[in-house]
Write an enzyme that holds these catalytic residues in place. Structure first.
Site, short mmCIF file in Angstrom:
data_model
loop_
_atom_site.label_atom_id
_atom_site.label_comp_id
_atom_site.label_asym_id
_atom_site.label_seq_id
_atom_site.Cartn_x
_atom_site.Cartn_y
_atom_site.Cartn_z
N PRO A 1 4.25 -5.42 -0.98
CA PRO A 1 4.19 -4.18 -1.76
C PRO A 1 3.95 -4.45 -3.25
O PRO A 1 4.48 -5.43 -3.80
CB PRO A 1 5.56 -3.54 -1.54
CG PRO A 1 6.47 -4.69 -1.22
CD PRO A 1 5.63 -5.80 -0.65
N GLY A 2 3.18 -3.62 -3.89
CA GLY A 2 2.94 -3.73 -5.33
C GLY A 2 3.38 -2.46 -6.02
O GLY A 2 4.48 -2.35 -6.57
N ARG A 3 2.50 -1.45 -5.94
CA ARG A 3 2.73 -0.18 -6.63
C ARG A 3 4.11 0.41 -6.35
O ARG A 3 4.78 0.88 -7.27
CB ARG A 3 1.66 0.82 -6.16
CG ARG A 3 1.70 2.17 -6.87
CD ARG A 3 0.81 3.19 -6.12
NE ARG A 3 -0.49 2.65 -5.81
CZ ARG A 3 -1.55 2.73 -6.62
NH1 ARG A 3 -1.46 3.37 -7.76
NH2 ARG A 3 -2.70 2.18 -6.27
N GLY B 1 0.76 -1.24 0.00
CA GLY B 1 0.00 0.00 0.00
C GLY B 1 0.79 1.28 0.00
O GLY B 1 0.22 2.37 -0.16
N CYS C 1 -14.48 5.86 -27.36
CA CYS C 1 -15.75 6.58 -27.40
C CYS C 1 -16.40 6.66 -26.03
O CYS C 1 -17.44 6.03 -25.77
CB CYS C 1 -16.68 5.91 -28.40
SG CYS C 1 -15.89 5.77 -30.00
N GLU C 2 -15.77 7.42 -25.13
CA GLU C 2 -16.27 7.65 -23.77
C GLU C 2 -15.71 9.01 -23.36
O GLU C 2 -14.51 9.25 -23.55
CB GLU C 2 -15.70 6.64 -22.76
CG GLU C 2 -15.97 5.19 -23.01
CD GLU C 2 -17.22 4.68 -22.31
OE1 GLU C 2 -17.75 5.39 -21.43
OE2 GLU C 2 -17.63 3.57 -22.65
N TYR D 1 -10.07 6.27 -11.26
CA TYR D 1 -9.87 6.94 -9.96
C TYR D 1 -9.58 8.43 -10.11
O TYR D 1 -9.06 9.04 -9.17
CB TYR D 1 -8.67 6.33 -9.21
CG TYR D 1 -8.47 4.85 -9.26
CD1 TYR D 1 -9.35 3.99 -8.59
CD2 TYR D 1 -7.38 4.29 -9.93
CE1 TYR D 1 -9.14 2.63 -8.60
CE2 TYR D 1 -7.17 2.93 -9.94
CZ TYR D 1 -8.04 2.10 -9.27
OH TYR D 1 -7.83 0.75 -9.28
N ARG E 1 -6.25 4.22 -15.13
CA ARG E 1 -6.31 4.85 -13.80
C ARG E 1 -7.02 6.22 -13.80
O ARG E 1 -7.80 6.49 -12.89
CB ARG E 1 -4.91 4.96 -13.19
CG ARG E 1 -4.26 3.59 -12.96
CD ARG E 1 -2.94 3.69 -12.20
NE ARG E 1 -3.13 4.25 -10.88
CZ ARG E 1 -2.87 5.51 -10.55
NH1 ARG E 1 -2.34 6.33 -11.42
NH2 ARG E 1 -3.12 5.92 -9.33
C1 LIG Z 1 -3.29 -4.87 -3.96
C2 LIG Z 1 -2.79 -5.53 -2.74
C3 LIG Z 1 -1.49 -5.28 -2.29
C4 LIG Z 1 -0.57 -4.29 -2.96
O1 LIG Z 1 -1.01 -2.97 -2.83
P1 LIG Z 1 -0.07 -1.79 -3.39
O2 LIG Z 1 -0.82 -0.56 -3.05
O3 LIG Z 1 0.07 -1.99 -4.84
O4 LIG Z 1 1.22 -1.88 -2.66
C5 LIG Z 1 -1.05 -5.97 -1.18
N1 LIG Z 1 -1.86 -6.87 -0.54
C6 LIG Z 1 -3.11 -7.11 -0.94
C7 LIG Z 1 -3.92 -8.09 -0.20
C8 LIG Z 1 -3.63 -6.45 -2.04
O5 LIG Z 1 -4.87 -6.69 -2.43
#
Ligand SMILES: *Cc1c(COP(=O)(O)O)cnc(C)c1O
Length: 426
Positions: free
Chosen positions: A284-286, A246, A354-355, A326, A322
């Site tokens: 972590p992802g983003r 997150g 077309c939006e 959002y 995105r």
């Molecule tokens: C999407 C998600 C993440 C990663 O979130 P980021 O904001 O991209 O870091 C981690 N854990 C769970 C369970 C998620 O659904």
């Protein structure tokens, strides 16, 4: 023009040309066409290194939340760097396997796992199921017993803290669909510990995405550690504490905490309670990929109007969802730097779909002309992985850059790919 670019130093201007590591983005656009995603390997590894530095000397496991960007070569970068993966579907598990990831380091999140997904993940031997409801616990126990296996589980706690982010990406509030309510957690652990198909191994939480303040993290950790102590006192031993993902990135003017600095504070709390014997996990992802990617797009037409000017580009909401989803901001910059005296136009940058929701940026001051190529910044996370074929548009190609070398990691989709497998009715 003197802009600090999100994703610097991998993305920077040199002699008026926007570079990725040692390559000119304009050369990549010419070779591969547009729209084109370009990722910097050094930038991904630098983001990972900040977490690794935060965890130095600790028992820890970083599980990349691969829904942010699940392209195989991106997964391979993280697998080789020792990461596990946080998956949310069995399709993602197949990608981990195809990319050479370690299945034992996979954790499976998500509120709606099907029995078939549970079965496949059990047989594959994943590290942990992060269960999100009391009903899921019973079904997983049943499936494991049928298969003669035991499912390692962690319970996802909903700590009821406000991560102060967009409502669509906040997940740790009472009104969200995720996790088990804080008040129900202890009772749920006690029940799960009795079930013969389950093996309780951990606890987890994940409060939202694009979090730019440290306070929600510190609050959520306090609530989680209270639970860890209560669970231990009730005689259930947990091996790991998983604190989710997150952490935000810089899209515009955000100043999210640095991963290593944030973890220094979080670790103090863990140590203060004497809980440092647990393995620490994060998802972590983003923050690992977001600033490591850009999307290159060509200006098709400039369309001045009475109320609004439009810069129409060849990327659209199907490639970059995105902003439409959002109202998100992405920086948009030219590949070839313009002089300060070049005539500029205040315009909305929009795609061909077309939006009216199909916009990439609003009210941007650009000196763009038809044929110029622009870079949409911070496009490494939740762009290609969320892309679609809406309006029957083939999805873009992807290139991974490492120093002075570029690899085409996904070719541009062909028109024939769009209806592969479809049939006409009799
Ligand atoms: C999407 C998600 C993440 C990663 O979130 P980021 O904001 O991209 O870091 C981690 N854990 C769970 C369970 C998620 O659904």
């Amino acid at each position: 023009m003197n802009t600090t670019l999100p994703g610097a130093p991998a993305f920077h201007y040199q002699d008026g040309q926007l570079m990725v590591e040692q390559l000119r983005l304009s050369d990549l656009a010419r070779e591969h066409g547009t729209p084109l995603f370009v990722y910097s390997k050094a930038s991904m590894l630098a983001a990972l290194a900040a977490y690794q530095a935060g965890f130095a000397g600790r028992k820890s496991q970083i599980c990349y939340a691969m829904k942010a960007n699940s392209s195989l070569a991106v997964l391979q970068v993280f697998a080789r760097a020792g990461c596990g993966f946080d998956i949310v579907s069995i399709g993602e598990l197949a990608r981990v396997q195809a990319a050479g990831g370690d299945v034992a380091k996979v954790i499976f999140s998500g509120v709606g796992k099907t029995r078939a997904e549970m079965r496949s993940a059990l047989h594959a031997g994943i590290g942990c199921f992060n269960v999100e409801s009391e009903a899921e616990i019973d079904v997983l126990n049943e499936v494991a017993l049928q298969e003669g296996l035991r499912a390692p589980i962690s319970i996802r706690v909903n700590p009821n803290v406000d991560p102060k982010t967009h409502p669509y990406i906040s997940t740790g509030l009472k009104g969200n669909k995720f996790g088990i309510a804080h008040e129900r957690t202890l009772a749920t652990y006690q029940r799960a510990a009795q079930l013969p198909g389950l093996k309780v191994v951990g606890i987890d939480c994940h409060i939202g995405s694009q979090i730019t303040e440290e306070a929600p993290y510190l609050d959520a950790l306090d609530r989680m550690l209270d639970l860890v102590e209560a669970i231990a006192a009730s005689g259930i031993a947990l091996e790991h504490i998983d604190f989710g993902g997150g952490l935000g990135i810089q899209y515009q003017a955000e100043e999210p905490p640095r991963a290593d600095a944030l973890w220094a504070k979080l670790l103090q709390k863990i140590d203060a309670r004497g809980l440092q014997n647990h393995t620490l996990m994060i998802e972590p992802g983003r923050s690992l990929v977001g600033n490591a990617g850009v999307c290159l797009t060509e200006v098709l037409f400039m369309k001045p109007g009475e109320q609004k000017n439009f810069c129409i580009v060849d990327a659209a909401m199907n490639d970059l969802p995105r902003p439409a989803m959002y109202q998100a901001f992405h920086g948009i910059v030219p590949l070839v730097q313009t002089t300060d005296s070049a005539p500029r136009l205040l315009c909305d940058v929009v795609g061909p779909v077309c939006e009216s929701g199909d916009w990439i940026g609003k009210d941007r001051n650009l000196a763009a002309r038809a044929g110029d190529v622009l870079a949409v910044m911070s496009a490494g996370a939740y762009c290609m992985s969320m892309s679609s074929n809406y309006n029957s548009r083939p999805r873009p190609a992807e290139v991974l850059v490492d120093g002075a070398s570029a690899t085409l990691i996904r070719p541009r989709e062909q028109i024939s790919d769009l209806f592969r497998g479809e049939t006409l009715a009799a």
